[in-house]
Design a protein around this motif. Structure first.
Motif, PDB file in Angstrom:
ATOM      1  N   GLU A  73       0.803  -1.224   0.000  1.00 20.59           N
ATOM      2  CA  GLU A  73       0.000   0.000   0.000  1.00 20.59           C
ATOM      3  C   GLU A  73       0.835   1.273   0.000  1.00 20.59           C
ATOM      4  N   LEU A  76       1.503   2.700  -3.380  1.00 19.58           N
ATOM      5  CA  LEU A  76       0.234   3.091  -4.023  1.00 19.58           C
ATOM      6  C   LEU A  76      -0.230   4.442  -3.489  1.00 19.58           C
ATOM      7  N   VAL A  77      -0.234   4.566  -2.161  1.00 19.74           N
ATOM      8  CA  VAL A  77      -0.691   5.818  -1.551  1.00 19.74           C
ATOM      9  C   VAL A  77       0.247   6.965  -1.949  1.00 19.74           C
ATOM     10  N   ALA A  99      -6.159   5.360  -4.086  1.00 22.25           N
ATOM     11  CA  ALA A  99      -5.606   4.562  -2.979  1.00 22.25           C
ATOM     12  C   ALA A  99      -5.909   5.195  -1.622  1.00 22.25           C
ATOM     13  N   GLU A 102      -7.586   3.318   1.129  1.00 18.68           N
ATOM     14  CA  GLU A 102      -6.828   2.645   2.184  1.00 18.68           C
ATOM     15  C   GLU A 102      -6.021   3.633   3.019  1.00 18.68           C
ATOM     16  N   GLY A 103      -5.529   4.693   2.382  1.00 21.40           N
ATOM     17  CA  GLY A 103      -4.595   5.612   3.045  1.00 21.40           C
ATOM     18  C   GLY A 103      -5.224   6.434   4.143  1.00 21.40           C
ATOM     19  N   LEU A 149      -1.929   5.056   7.348  1.00 15.08           N
ATOM     20  CA  LEU A 149      -1.385   3.706   7.188  1.00 15.08           C
ATOM     21  C   LEU A 149      -0.602   3.288   8.425  1.00 15.08           C
ATOM     22  N   ASN A 287      -8.956  -1.937   1.657  1.00 11.46           N
ATOM     23  CA  ASN A 287      -7.559  -1.778   1.286  1.00 11.46           C
ATOM     24  C   ASN A 287      -7.503  -1.647  -0.227  1.00 11.46           C
ATOM     25  N   ALA A 288      -6.374  -1.145  -0.705  1.00  8.89           N
ATOM     26  CA  ALA A 288      -6.269  -0.805  -2.129  1.00  8.89           C
ATOM     27  C   ALA A 288      -5.355  -1.775  -2.867  1.00  8.89           C
ATOM     28  N   ARG A 289      -5.280  -3.011  -2.374  1.00 12.59           N
ATOM     29  CA  ARG A 289      -4.262  -3.968  -2.851  1.00 12.59           C
ATOM     30  C   ARG A 289      -4.663  -5.368  -2.422  1.00 12.59           C
TER      31      ARG A 289
END
Ligand code: AMP
Ligand code: GLY
Length: 439
Positions: A73, A76-77, A99, A102-103, A149, A287-289
């Motif tokens: 993550e 990505l963030v 992202a 999630e961040g 995060l 989450n972004a993953r």
């Protein structure tokens, strides 16, 4: 196609293994990888941090990657997917703007509210007075989440009000990141079994993968602090029929549509963490993953070639991918963690016994996370979660039995693992609360 995978965990090892099975994938390069991944494919060190977009884009150009797959993550963030795409290379993973799901837990709650997605009632707090008030509103057990995060360790769930307040104070006292001042989310407690469902999306179309269950607490019986995840299994025989479709219809699709409406389409994996409560299905987190360790069991069962699937998501052509295919077997993974994990993992302990695991045959594999080789070639611990032992079997009990037989052959001084991964499910003891009353 040549694929560059970013990351160094067992999740990335699982992704590499699945990509290597795809005949359309000519080669895989990983940055930075780990000792286990390096035994299978080329690994590249990155002199810059993984979150340095231009450095990753330059590496992708240098290795001639057709597709970049971002595992963790943090990059990505930080916008690494944006930098790779700006360099004209396909990327699997959401933009920095997307992202944020999630961040920032506060942002995710805002999107869920706008999209009508069922989740825990919550309050975003920026000072301890607000926290005190919110704790009283929702009552015990108290749930306090760091907004940003925290590698799976930012959430405290406790009956102890002092502990809840102390965690909030610790998060709020952090130095601000950029122009965002620290915040915590206080929310109502969700009971009931948890489910992780990964939805692969190109920003418009989406396909759910098979649901999995993760074990977040460090100790047997869900005791001790939260970790990044100590084990997982898939599929979930106990899950209510129609659960996946319900989550697609009430969570994933509305979220994807809301992100598109905001002009920040989400393409990649939307990881939906759910609790099946007596009041109905509720989102615990986004989450972004891909999740770790759930990916290790989900990809162990995926029959559809992974490279083509990720490329379809990266090119906006997911609607042309047919139904996904799955191996009928059950998969279980058990994480072996270093002494001291999660508080302060000890590095440098020697990892032994992997040859003895290999003798157990192809249905069990050791995926590496925190491992490295010393100058003299010795395999040693290099991180908190060291190995993820993955086994498949005709049923959950067979998969568990094989996974633990392998775990028992690994020797790392001071290491620990849970003995109860998938145990309750294998015994038919996981029951979603009052299914009849579920929304
Ligand atoms: P998160 O980082 O939001 O996934 O939270 C980590 C873990 O904390 C989750 O997997 C749950 O086990 C637990 N948790 C988070 N939110 C709640 C909640 N509202 N009620 C109960 N447990 C929670
Ligand atoms: N298994 C939890 C996570 O990947 O966040």
């Amino acid at each position: 196609m040549k694929v560059l995978v970013l990351g160094s965990g067992a999740r990335e090892h699982a992704i590499v293994t699945a990509l290597n099975r795809d005949p359309q994938v000519a080669s895989v390069v990983v940055a930075p990888g780990n000792a286990g991944i390096a035994a299978e494919v080329e690994c590249r060190a990155l002199t810059a941090p993984l979150s340095d977009g231009p450095a990753v884009a330059a590496l992708a150009v240098e290795v001639g990657a057709d597709l970049v797959v971002i595992g963790p993550e943090v990059p990505l963030v930080a916008g690494v997917a944006d930098a790779v795409r700006e360099a004209g290379i396909l990327c699997f993973g959401p933009s920095a703007a997307a992202a944020r799901l999630e961040g920032s837990k506060a942002f995710a709650k805002d999107v869920m509210a706008a999209a009508g997605v069922p989740t825990a009632r919550s309050t975003v707090c920026t000072n301890t007075d607000e926290v005190t008030e919110a704790l009283d509103v929702y009552g015990a057990p108290y749930v306090v989440k760091d907004d940003g995060l925290a590698a799976g360790k930012g959430v405290v769930v406790t009956d102890n009000r002092m502990l809840a307040l102390a965690h909030a104070a610790q998060c709020l006292n952090r130095a601000p990141e950029g122009d965002a001042s620290p915040a915590v989310v206080v929310e109502e407690y969700l009971d009931g079994p948890e489910v992780s469902l990964f939805c692969i999306t190109d920003g418009v179309s989406l396909l759910p993968l098979a649901p999995a269950q993760d074990f977040k607490r460090v100790g047997d019986g869900d005791q001790g602090p939260n970790t990044g995840g100590m084990g997982a299994y898939s599929p979930l025989e106990w899950a209510p029929p129609g659960l996946v479709q319900e989550v697609v219809d009430t969570v994933a699709r509305p979220t994807i549509e809301e992100m598109r409406r905001r002009g920040t389409p989400f393409a990649g994996i939307l990881y939906v963490g759910l609790a099946l409560t007596s009041a109905g299905t509720r989102v615990v987190e986004f989450n972004a993953r891909f999740g770790d360790p759930e990916t290790q069991v989900v990809l162990a069962r995926l029959g559809t070639p992974l490279g083509g699937l990720l490329r379809a998501a990266a090119t906006g052509t997911l609607d042309q991918v047919g139904e996904l295919s799955w191996r009928p077997e059950h998969a279980v993974t058990v994480v072996i963690a270093a002494k001291g994990y999660p508080r302060g993992p000890r590095k440098g302990d020697v990892i032994e016994g992997l040859d003895a695991v290999a003798e157990l045959g192809p249905d069990v594999r050791v995926l590496h996370a925190g491992s490295t080789r010393t100058g003299s070639g010795q395999l040693v611990v290099d991180g908190g979660r060291v190995l993820s032992v993955v086994a498949v079997g005709a049923d959950l009990e067979a998969a568990r039995e094989l996974a633990y037989r392998a775990v028992d052959r690994v020797r790392i001084s001071g290491s620990h693992h849970r003995r109860d991964i998938a145990q309750a499910a294998a015994r038919g003891q996981v029951v979603p609360p009052s299914v009849g009353s579920r929304a």
